[in-house]
Every structure is written in structure tokens, then in C-alpha cells.
Design a protein around this motif. Structure first.
Motif, PDB file in Angstrom:
ATOM      1  N   UNK A 260       0.822  -1.221   0.000  1.00 40.33           N
ATOM      2  CA  UNK A 260       0.000   0.000   0.000  1.00 40.33           C
ATOM      3  C   UNK A 260       0.853   1.267   0.000  1.00 40.33           C
ATOM      4  N   UNK A 261       2.162   1.114   0.252  1.00 44.34           N
ATOM      5  CA  UNK A 261       3.045   2.282   0.269  1.00 44.34           C
ATOM      6  C   UNK A 261       3.796   2.490  -1.051  1.00 44.34           C
ATOM      7  N   UNK A 262       3.539   1.636  -2.050  1.00 44.62           N
ATOM      8  CA  UNK A 262       4.337   1.700  -3.279  1.00 44.62           C
ATOM      9  C   UNK A 262       3.533   2.188  -4.487  1.00 44.62           C
ATOM     10  N   UNK A 263       4.212   2.890  -5.376  1.00 40.24           N
ATOM     11  CA  UNK A 263       3.675   3.164  -6.712  1.00 40.24           C
ATOM     12  C   UNK A 263       4.739   2.772  -7.736  1.00 40.24           C
ATOM     13  N   UNK A 264       4.296   2.542  -8.962  1.00 40.65           N
ATOM     14  CA  UNK A 264       5.225   2.123 -10.028  1.00 40.65           C
ATOM     15  C   UNK A 264       5.615   3.319 -10.879  1.00 40.65           C
ATOM     16  N   UNK A 265       6.801   3.226 -11.471  1.00 39.73           N
ATOM     17  CA  UNK A 265       7.262   4.296 -12.353  1.00 39.73           C
ATOM     18  C   UNK A 265       8.345   3.759 -13.274  1.00 39.73           C
ATOM     19  N   UNK A 266       8.645   4.548 -14.318  1.00 39.07           N
ATOM     20  CA  UNK A 266       9.801   4.194 -15.144  1.00 39.07           C
ATOM     21  C   UNK A 266      10.934   5.210 -15.014  1.00 39.07           C
ATOM     22  N   UNK A 267      10.583   6.522 -14.890  1.00 32.88           N
ATOM     23  CA  UNK A 267      11.554   7.611 -15.074  1.00 32.88           C
ATOM     24  C   UNK A 267      12.093   7.573 -16.503  1.00 32.88           C
ATOM     25  N   UNK A 268      11.293   7.065 -17.428  1.00 33.76           N
ATOM     26  CA  UNK A 268      11.759   7.009 -18.812  1.00 33.76           C
ATOM     27  C   UNK A 268      12.014   8.421 -19.325  1.00 33.76           C
TER      28      UNK A 268
END
Ligand SMILES: [Zn+2]
Length: 267
Positions: free
Chosen positions: A209-217
Motif C-alpha cells: 500500500x506504500x508503493x507506486x510504479x514508475x519508469x523515469x523514462x
């Protein structure tokens, strides 16, 4: 037949890339195809951080073209805090007073590229945190070789209305706990797939519940594309890695992290 079913199911999964520089020149030749590839993989929500005023126009154009998928932030990246930083901050205030944004980002402190600007980086970071509070927006933090300095500023601004994402989180377990105690989600990207990435060793102790996804592409591509251009479709690989770390399905990772992104950005 099975593959068609699998494909249909796959498409129903909604993955959220909470940090993607879609306007980067690395995508100038194939931006639309790159975004379609992502949408086909289930990555249909793109949160786009600003770096300085030179990217504003390109960001607005992207939003106009993909109003259902692209969500914009306003902000001054710490590597772009230079002599003219006050003008840049005025530009951000003008943006915020004129229309809606989903966050102030990316903001923070970077001591990898230039330590000489630490003083004004801190001023710009604090000022933008205060703007976020004023406009009731989350912040998206960029932290590179600067955990102590970042936490010093965050602690001085600690309050219920301070919240956001610690983008590309690369700290240790204690730093993760401190970030969470400051109402921050941890942005998890390609680094979690690296052999020496380290965060995969304690992540299982932190609730999804504390995480989000990302790329930083276009930066920080996950394995097996490490070192190549990154793109939002690769969020899928980050979700797959988290599914194995947590021992859950990729659909579960997608559902929870997308819910988390909605809780932060309100969209
Ligand atoms: Zn970034």
C-alpha cells in the motif's frame, strides 16, 4: 483461444507509470508508437513530471493529444536550480494559478551533479513544498546522494497536508520508514530489477500500500533493457519483479499500485 483470453485479461489490467518524461527528445521519432505500446501493455496512466519552463509547451501539447491518459505536474527539478531559479519559481506559480495540475514535481535535492547549488536547491525545494500545501497538491521528490538534506527540509515542513511520492526510491529500510512516516509513497522503478539495486532485499517488509510504479523514462530502464532507452511499457517489468518479491500476481500489484496512485494524485 487461450492466448486470446489471456490477452483480453491482460488488457483489463491497469498499470500506472507515476513518473515518465514523455516529452523527452529521446522520443521525438516514435513518441506515438511508444505510447501505444504502453497502452497495449495495460499502462494507460502517465504522470509527467516537469523539469523547468523549457518543457512546459511540449507537456501541454501531450496533454491535449492524450487527455484521458496524460496527467501533468509543474515544478523545478533540482538540477535546473540555477541563477534564474526565482524566475522559474514565478513561472510555476503562474501555471498553478491558471489551471489544474496533479502534483508539484519533480522537486528535491541532487548532490550528484552539482554540490555548489545546495543552498538555492534547498530554498527552491522548500518554496515548492509550500506551494504544494497552498494548492493542496502532492509533491514528487527527486533525491540523489542527498537523503540527509532532503529529510532535513521535509521534517521542517512535516504536516498532515504534506504528502506525495519519493520518486525512484533507492534508500535503505530506515529511510523508507521515515519517508512513509512523512506521508510519502515510494516510487519503484527499474532499479528494483538491478542485481545491485539493493531495495529488493527489504521491500517485502514494506506493505504494497506504500508503493507506486514508475519508469523515469527515458532513463533507468529495467532488466533486460538496462542501459538502453526506457519507456513506459516497461512498467510491466517492474510490476512483474514486485509480484515475485511479494509472492502475489501481477494483477494484484497493478490493482494496488494503481489505487495508491489514485489516492495520491486524486485522479
Ligand atoms: Zn524524473
Amino acid at each position: 483461444m487461450q492466448s486470446i483470453l489471456k490477452f483480453t485479461y491482460f488488457c483489463r489490467m491497469i498499470l500506472t507509470d507515476t513518473h515518465t518524461h514523455l516529452y523527452a527528445e529521446e522520443f521525438d521519432l516514435d513518441r506515438d508508437q511508444m505510447m501505444q505500446r504502453a497502452i497495449l501493455k495495460g499502462v494507460s496512466r502517465f504522470f509527467v513530471p516537469a523539469v523547468n519552463s523549457t518543457c512546459t509547451q511540449a507537456m501541454y501539447e501531450l496533454e491535449e493529444k492524450y487527455p484521458e491518459n496524460v496527467f501533468l505536474m509543474a515544478g523545478l527539478h533540482p538540477c535546473y536550480v540555477k541563477e534564474n531559479y526565482q524566475e522559474e519559481l514565478v513561472h510555476i506559480e503562474n501555471q498553478l494559478s491558471g489551471r489544474k495540475f496533479t502534483a508539484i514535481g519533480e522537486i528535491g535535492i541532487d548532490l550528484y551533479w552539482d554540490k555548489s547549488t545546495l543552498g538555492i536547491q534547498k530554498i527552491a525545494f522548500k518554496h515548492q513544498i509550500q506551494l504544494a500545501k497552498k494548492y493542496k497538491l502532492p509533491i514528487v521528490i527527486h533525491c540523489r546522494e542527498s537523503f540527509d538534506e532532503i529529510f532535513e527540509v521535509l521534517e521542517s515542513e512535516r504536516s498532515d497536508d504534506l504528502f506525495g511520492v519519493f520518486h525512484c526510491f533507492t534508500g535503505n529500510f530506515e529511510q523508507a520508514q521515515q519517508a512513509i512516516s512523512l506521508n510519502m509513497k515510494l516510487g519503484i522503478g527499474g532499479v528494483v530489477t538491478f542485481k545491485n539495486g539493493k531495495i529488493d532485499q527489504f521491500l517485502h517488509q514494506i506493505d504494497l500500500k506504500h508503493l507506486v510504479l514508475e519508469t523515469d523514462s527515458p532513463y533507468l530502464a529495467p532488466v533486460p533493457f538496462r542501459g538502453k532507452r526506457n519507456e513506459s511499457s516497461y512498467v510491466y517489468l517492474v510490476a512483474e519483479k514486485l509480484a515475485s518479491v511479494y509472492g502475489v500476481s501481477i494483477e494484484t500489484v497493478a490493482r494496488i499500485t494503481t489505487e495508491n496512485s489514485k489516492a495520491i494524485f486524486g485522479i
